[in-house]
Design a protein around this motif. Sequence first.
Motif, PDB file in Angstrom:
ATOM      1  N   SER A   1       0.859  -1.187   0.000  1.00 58.20           N
ATOM      2  CA  SER A   1       0.000   0.000   0.000  1.00 58.20           C
ATOM      3  C   SER A   1       0.892   1.232   0.000  1.00 58.20           C
ATOM      4  O   SER A   1       1.950   1.244   0.638  1.00 58.20           O
ATOM      5  N   THR A   2       0.463   2.264  -0.710  1.00 58.11           N
ATOM      6  CA  THR A   2       1.219   3.515  -0.742  1.00 58.11           C
ATOM      7  C   THR A   2       0.331   4.647  -0.236  1.00 58.11           C
ATOM      8  O   THR A   2      -0.884   4.650  -0.465  1.00 58.11           O
ATOM      9  N   TYR A   3       0.962   5.612   0.453  1.00 59.72           N
ATOM     10  CA  TYR A   3       0.211   6.707   1.078  1.00 59.72           C
ATOM     11  C   TYR A   3       0.947   8.026   0.878  1.00 59.72           C
ATOM     12  O   TYR A   3       2.181   8.063   0.791  1.00 59.72           O
ATOM     13  N   ARG A   4       0.155   9.095   0.834  1.00 62.50           N
ATOM     14  CA  ARG A   4       0.724  10.455   0.787  1.00 62.50           C
ATOM     15  C   ARG A   4       0.239  11.221   2.008  1.00 62.50           C
ATOM     16  O   ARG A   4      -0.953  11.174   2.359  1.00 62.50           O
ATOM     17  N   GLU A   5       1.167  11.901   2.634  1.00 60.12           N
ATOM     18  CA  GLU A   5       0.806  12.730   3.789  1.00 60.12           C
ATOM     19  C   GLU A   5       0.166  14.030   3.286  1.00 60.12           C
ATOM     20  O   GLU A   5       0.755  14.751   2.477  1.00 60.12           O
ATOM     21  N   LEU A   6      -1.045  14.299   3.770  1.00 64.72           N
ATOM     22  CA  LEU A   6      -1.714  15.556   3.435  1.00 64.72           C
ATOM     23  C   LEU A   6      -1.319  16.625   4.445  1.00 64.72           C
ATOM     24  O   LEU A   6      -0.723  16.335   5.493  1.00 64.72           O
ATOM     25  N   THR A   7      -1.691  17.855   4.150  1.00 63.55           N
ATOM     26  CA  THR A   7      -1.356  18.959   5.061  1.00 63.55           C
ATOM     27  C   THR A   7      -2.298  19.011   6.259  1.00 63.55           C
ATOM     28  O   THR A   7      -2.030  19.712   7.230  1.00 63.55           O
ATOM     29  N   VAL A   8      -3.386  18.275   6.205  1.00 61.95           N
ATOM     30  CA  VAL A   8      -4.387  18.298   7.280  1.00 61.95           C
ATOM     31  C   VAL A   8      -3.897  17.449   8.459  1.00 61.95           C
ATOM     32  O   VAL A   8      -3.361  16.356   8.268  1.00 61.95           O
ATOM     33  N   ILE A   9      -4.121  17.937   9.670  1.00 61.71           N
ATOM     34  CA  ILE A   9      -3.753  17.225  10.891  1.00 61.71           C
ATOM     35  C   ILE A   9      -5.020  16.692  11.553  1.00 61.71           C
ATOM     36  O   ILE A   9      -6.003  17.426  11.738  1.00 61.71           O
ATOM     37  N   ALA A  10      -4.997  15.410  11.945  1.00 62.74           N
ATOM     38  CA  ALA A  10      -6.116  14.804  12.683  1.00 62.74           C
ATOM     39  C   ALA A  10      -5.529  13.931  13.786  1.00 62.74           C
ATOM     40  O   ALA A  10      -4.664  13.094  13.519  1.00 62.74           O
ATOM     41  N   GLY A  11      -5.965  14.163  15.008  1.00 61.72           N
ATOM     42  CA  GLY A  11      -5.444  13.386  16.129  1.00 61.72           C
ATOM     43  C   GLY A  11      -3.958  13.609  16.352  1.00 61.72           C
ATOM     44  O   GLY A  11      -3.257  12.698  16.812  1.00 61.72           O
ATOM     45  N   GLY A  12      -3.459  14.789  16.016  1.00 57.41           N
ATOM     46  CA  GLY A  12      -2.053  15.107  16.219  1.00 57.41           C
ATOM     47  C   GLY A  12      -1.125  14.562  15.154  1.00 57.41           C
ATOM     48  O   GLY A  12       0.094  14.725  15.247  1.00 57.41           O
ATOM     49  N   LYS A  13      -1.660  13.912  14.106  1.00 56.12           N
ATOM     50  CA  LYS A  13      -0.830  13.339  13.049  1.00 56.12           C
ATOM     51  C   LYS A  13      -1.330  13.792  11.680  1.00 56.12           C
ATOM     52  O   LYS A  13      -2.506  14.145  11.518  1.00 56.12           O
ATOM     53  N   LYS A  14      -0.409  13.765  10.716  1.00 55.59           N
ATOM     54  CA  LYS A  14      -0.814  14.099   9.356  1.00 55.59           C
ATOM     55  C   LYS A  14      -1.739  13.014   8.808  1.00 55.59           C
ATOM     56  O   LYS A  14      -1.514  11.820   9.015  1.00 55.59           O
ATOM     57  N   VAL A  15      -2.754  13.440   8.100  1.00 55.76           N
ATOM     58  CA  VAL A  15      -3.709  12.516   7.484  1.00 55.76           C
ATOM     59  C   VAL A  15      -3.035  11.814   6.306  1.00 55.76           C
ATOM     60  O   VAL A  15      -2.308  12.444   5.530  1.00 55.76           O
ATOM     61  N   LEU A  16      -3.253  10.490   6.199  1.00 57.62           N
ATOM     62  CA  LEU A  16      -2.647   9.701   5.128  1.00 57.62           C
ATOM     63  C   LEU A  16      -3.673   9.383   4.054  1.00 57.62           C
ATOM     64  O   LEU A  16      -4.705   8.777   4.324  1.00 57.62           O
ATOM     65  N   LEU A  17      -3.351   9.801   2.813  1.00 57.41           N
ATOM     66  CA  LEU A  17      -4.213   9.519   1.664  1.00 57.41           C
ATOM     67  C   LEU A  17      -3.713   8.261   0.959  1.00 57.41           C
ATOM     68  O   LEU A  17      -2.576   8.218   0.491  1.00 57.41           O
ATOM     69  N   PRO A  18      -4.540   7.195   0.853  1.00 54.50           N
ATOM     70  CA  PRO A  18      -4.119   6.012   0.100  1.00 54.50           C
ATOM     71  C   PRO A  18      -3.994   6.352  -1.385  1.00 54.50           C
ATOM     72  O   PRO A  18      -4.858   7.022  -1.958  1.00 54.50           O
ATOM     73  N   LEU A  19      -2.906   5.904  -2.008  1.00 59.25           N
ATOM     74  CA  LEU A  19      -2.708   6.111  -3.440  1.00 59.25           C
ATOM     75  C   LEU A  19      -3.163   4.864  -4.174  1.00 59.25           C
ATOM     76  O   LEU A  19      -2.642   3.771  -3.929  1.00 59.25           O
ATOM     77  N   ARG A  20      -4.118   5.007  -5.046  1.00 53.81           N
ATOM     78  CA  ARG A  20      -4.672   3.852  -5.754  1.00 53.81           C
ATOM     79  C   ARG A  20      -3.804   3.521  -6.961  1.00 53.81           C
ATOM     80  O   ARG A  20      -3.802   4.255  -7.942  1.00 53.81           O
ATOM     81  N   LEU A  21      -3.088   2.409  -6.844  1.00 55.33           N
ATOM     82  CA  LEU A  21      -2.280   1.932  -7.962  1.00 55.33           C
ATOM     83  C   LEU A  21      -2.977   0.742  -8.600  1.00 55.33           C
ATOM     84  O   LEU A  21      -3.862   0.130  -8.003  1.00 55.33           O
ATOM     85  N   GLY A  22      -2.565   0.391  -9.802  1.00 55.54           N
ATOM     86  CA  GLY A  22      -3.146  -0.763 -10.479  1.00 55.54           C
ATOM     87  C   GLY A  22      -2.753  -2.059  -9.792  1.00 55.54           C
ATOM     88  O   GLY A  22      -1.856  -2.108  -8.944  1.00 55.54           O
ATOM     89  N   ASP A  23      -3.420  -3.125 -10.169  1.00 50.58           N
ATOM     90  CA  ASP A  23      -3.191  -4.420  -9.525  1.00 50.58           C
ATOM     91  C   ASP A  23      -1.832  -5.020  -9.884  1.00 50.58           C
ATOM     92  O   ASP A  23      -1.244  -5.750  -9.107  1.00 50.58           O
ATOM     93  N   SER A  24      -1.358  -4.752 -11.095  1.00 54.22           N
ATOM     94  CA  SER A  24      -0.121  -5.392 -11.531  1.00 54.22           C
ATOM     95  C   SER A  24       1.084  -4.606 -11.033  1.00 54.22           C
ATOM     96  O   SER A  24       1.184  -3.399 -11.214  1.00 54.22           O
ATOM     97  N   SER A  25       1.992  -5.259 -10.355  1.00 55.08           N
ATOM     98  CA  SER A  25       3.224  -4.642  -9.894  1.00 55.08           C
ATOM     99  C   SER A  25       4.296  -5.716  -9.855  1.00 55.08           C
ATOM    100  O   SER A  25       4.004  -6.898  -9.674  1.00 55.08           O
ATOM    101  N   ALA A  26       5.530  -5.285 -10.014  1.00 54.71           N
ATOM    102  CA  ALA A  26       6.655  -6.216  -9.965  1.00 54.71           C
ATOM    103  C   ALA A  26       7.731  -5.603  -9.091  1.00 54.71           C
ATOM    104  O   ALA A  26       7.904  -4.376  -9.060  1.00 54.71           O
TER     105      ALA A  26
END
Length: 719
Positions: free
Chosen positions: A502-527
């Motif tokens: 799974s891959t995530y990007r930190e957003l500028t928004v803070i929730a619960g004292g931590k940066k919010v993590l946005l999941p990055l939707r990648l395709g199913d195929s990876s090597a």
Amino acid sequence: MGIRGAIFAISCLFLASPSLAQQAQFYVYPISTIDGLTNATDNALIDPRVREILGEDAVRKIADTFVKSTADAYKGAVVSGPQVRESFAVGASYRYMPAAECSDDSAFSVPIKRAYAAVLGITRGSIYTVDKKGVTELLIPVTLNLQIWKPEKSKIAFSVADTIYTPFRFATSEVQSPAAKALIQTTLLENINQQVAFLVQESAKTFKPKESVIKVIGKDGAYVVVDGGMEAGFSVADGQISGNLVGRPGAKGDDEIIFEVLSAVSGYAILKPASGGATPAQVQALRPGAQLRFEFESDADDSEKPVLLPITGFDAGSADENSAAEIFSKSVGFASKFQILTVSRSATETHQIIVNQTRCASWSKYDVKAQATQRKDMPSFFAKFDLQQTDVLRKEGDGGVKTEDEFAVLASVKLFDQKMNVHYSEVAVEPYRLTKTAGQGLQEKNAVQVATKNALLKLSANFAKDAKLESRELRIAKVEGSKFWVPAPGITLEQLDAAKLSTYRELTVIAGGKKVLLPLRLGDSSAMELVGSDLVVTFSKIDNEYIPKAGDLVRFAGLSKPAALKIARCEGEDFVSDRTVIKPKFASVFIENAINASPRLQMQELTEGLDGRINTLLSAGMFRADIKAAQRPTACFQPGFAIRVDNPKCEAGRCGASVLNGLITRFRLPAGPKDIQAAQRTVVEGVPELQREQYFSLQSMVWFNQLQSELKKKLVSFP
């Protein structure tokens, strides 16, 4: 009169801001078809003899009871299928109209977005027969399931099930008589109708969709972060959800926004206005502090938890396994580190029945098939169950008036990934004593079900507490084209073989004292490949918005054991030691559990046909079905056991002896064969001479359970 079984509901409401929540106005319409009886289902869990007893006339009566019970339980909120349309009828007062027609413009109608379809189905119907000295006893368990669907989303919003056991006792010579058959049908129908009324009442008490006001806490570009997450009811699996801006002036209906749910974790959710789902003015109004009103049917689960699918079956031999999966799923619930996913093979057919009976709605507006096929919760892990029972040891007293039946049951579960690597297993044993006086008491079949449920509850509690995946979180160092580089010292490609990436990007928004993590939707195929100590991942993209960049997080869940030897069960039968007096079928369960606990051994699940069963389930759930059986590793083990009776002495029908009992594991390794065993010698007394097999069957499960811990210790540093 019937004996009621356990009730399991999959929906309960726990809202983030109870003070801002209120019950939503909703309508329920009953579907006048009994799923599993009226429609042409091929459910092998329903005995053909039960279908024969419940003929067409009886099924019609059950359907009538269901419709009437629903109307009584949801007074003021029940409508018929033809009353569900696109909007509320202008100027029409509420009225339940079972015979409404689409052409009747004056009929009271409700919008499909405010309506829920209630579907009653039979999921199991069995007949157990016991003949005793001219008397035949019958036990007929019937399981009914009441589902409440959100039709335009093809989603089950709530489900409750109940099993009722109807016993009969006839002279064997009369069991096939017309009078006996009539009594069975009448009594069974009466009990089922009571069961239907009970289920509908339970649904009315528990299923209460709520409107909840949720606040926007921040915004990063198009991403809107709100202060209610999974606990409010947001779910990534739902795809889209509509919310209404609170207090925004404008024309009626101008406040509705369609959002895509990108993430739903504890404390917050990340939303994004869907394409065409919001006007520029509405998007501008989504500032921190803005309030949105949403309707939720139930709580949800953390969208970042790995998805786990319990393995179930659709044939007549799968009833016990399906029951185990159901109890496990309900008991584990949200407490585990996994999202528990369930699949019904009849879901597509059931939804089509709902569409047919909601014939006045404009279904062209709702691309249900497209929604269903775009599943975002593809399971990465699976759970396989095994249930075993010992023989029954009977003790008699008071001249045979009192009896005590003693037995034990075993429940086990294995957690494995898409490449069949086992990450965790658990075994629970439940001894049980059944006492009867003059034959009166719980039936043996019922007692076994009680013991099995107790074992499964114990198993589920341990799973929720202990089952976890080896995980690692790293950062992307650089991205070039469709590749990114991640420094990964100490990680091997073999460990990542089936790990969920799974891959995530930190957003500028803070929730619960931590940066919010946005999941990055990648395709199913990876090597993946290792270049030095860097992991190089070649990915496929869904769109340019989610392309990873340097600094993004990468999370691997489900790493296999480092430097562990891959091993599977050898082909062939269990090894039986010399002079072993019985051959129980459950020794291998304890041995496999010990192997799974070893940090040096990575077991692979190679049960024949398992990949096909999983793919059948995935297809039924509208997932991609491409699970393949694992290649057999070079190392394997043969489970074995010993129950050796030495120096037996019998007197007056009772025996004593010294018994060597043990678990034996015969490994076939690249370096050569090696045996590991855990054994003990036990002195036994008072063994009934005529029930030696039953006694040792019972005791062997108890002994093997005790010997697990010793075997685990010996395998810690093996090989």
